[in-house]
Motif scaffolding. Structure first.
Motif, PDB file in Angstrom:
ATOM      1  N   VAL A   7      54.479 -52.573 117.131  1.00 36.57           N
ATOM      2  CA  VAL A   7      53.690 -51.602 116.383  1.00 36.57           C
ATOM      3  C   VAL A   7      52.238 -52.079 116.399  1.00 36.57           C
ATOM      4  N   HIS A   8      51.333 -51.178 116.703  1.00 33.78           N
ATOM      5  CA  HIS A   8      49.909 -51.515 116.656  1.00 33.78           C
ATOM      6  C   HIS A   8      49.291 -50.852 115.438  1.00 33.78           C
ATOM      7  N   GLU A   9      48.772 -51.683 114.527  1.00 29.64           N
ATOM      8  CA  GLU A   9      48.131 -51.159 113.329  1.00 29.64           C
ATOM      9  C   GLU A   9      46.657 -51.491 113.390  1.00 29.64           C
ATOM     10  N   HIS A  10      45.844 -50.719 112.687  1.00 30.40           N
ATOM     11  CA  HIS A  10      44.415 -51.006 112.634  1.00 30.40           C
ATOM     12  C   HIS A  10      44.108 -51.883 111.432  1.00 30.40           C
TER      13      HIS A  10
ATOM     14  N   GLU B 252      52.265 -56.006 116.081  1.00 30.24           N
ATOM     15  CA  GLU B 252      53.322 -56.569 115.240  1.00 30.24           C
ATOM     16  C   GLU B 252      54.648 -56.235 115.890  1.00 30.24           C
TER      17      GLU B 252
END
Length: 188
Positions: A157-160, A172
């Motif tokens: 998961v790519h979060e900002h 993540e």
């Protein structure tokens, strides 16, 4: 109820509920920059532990009596090695497993031992259907613990983040195991 509120025991560890007197343990744990490297990247201030972190831990015991964050001590000498947690999630019958250990406890198999025991409790005693865990993709030690504990890679998961930690750009990772897979593993 007298004495220590033991949540579970493994071969070498005793997991107990934290109390309001445990702030020093959490301050010491969160003051090691290596321990915090993949979490916040910096020590947690004592005031934050006393006013936010520890009250949140204690409040969760009331809201979810079967779950929470638990102080881990070596059975041999009572030494505090860190904590393990089994946290509620937004999904029904799904809990999140995690841990944070003192650097002196690294490399001894405690993380896998405690994580496996929590997974077994989640399915065997608490009737959960799924256990999840997550960490930074670059945190290879934690990913290895997740695999050894029976969790399987699910996704990245790519979060900002406004102030990202080094390695955040790799995302993540989420790991999980469901009841059927856990049961099959116990029969194997």
């Amino acid at each position: 109820m007298g004495g220590v509120d033991v949540y579970l025991e493994t071969g070498r560890l005793r997991l107990r509920r934290f109390t309001s007197a445990d702030a020093d343990l959490l301050v010491e744990l969160d003051s090691d920059p290596e321990v915090m490297r993949f979490l916040t990247g910096q020590p947690t201030p004592r005031a934050e532990i006393e006013r936010v972190v520890l009250p949140r831990i204690l409040k969760l015991y009331d809201e979810h009596p079967q779950l929470g964050t638990f102080a881990a001590q070596q059975k041999s000498d009572g030494a505090f090695v860190g904590w393990f947690g089994l946290q509620p999630t937004k999904e029904p019958q799904t809990v999140d497993v995690g841990y944070r250990l003192n650097r002196v406890a690294w490399g001894k198999g405690f993380a896998t031992e405690g994580t496996k025991a929590l997974i077994d409790k989640a399915f065997g005693e608490l009737g959960m259907e799924r256990v999840v865990a997550d960490t930074m993709a670059v945190n290879h030690r934690s990913r290895a613990v997740m695999r050894r504990s029976g969790l399987r890679f699910v996704r990245i998961v790519h979060e900002h983040f406004d102030d990202p930690l080094p390695g955040t750009e790799f995302g993540e990772v989420e790991y999980a195991v469901d009841r059927r897979t856990w049961e099959a593993g116990r029969r194997a």
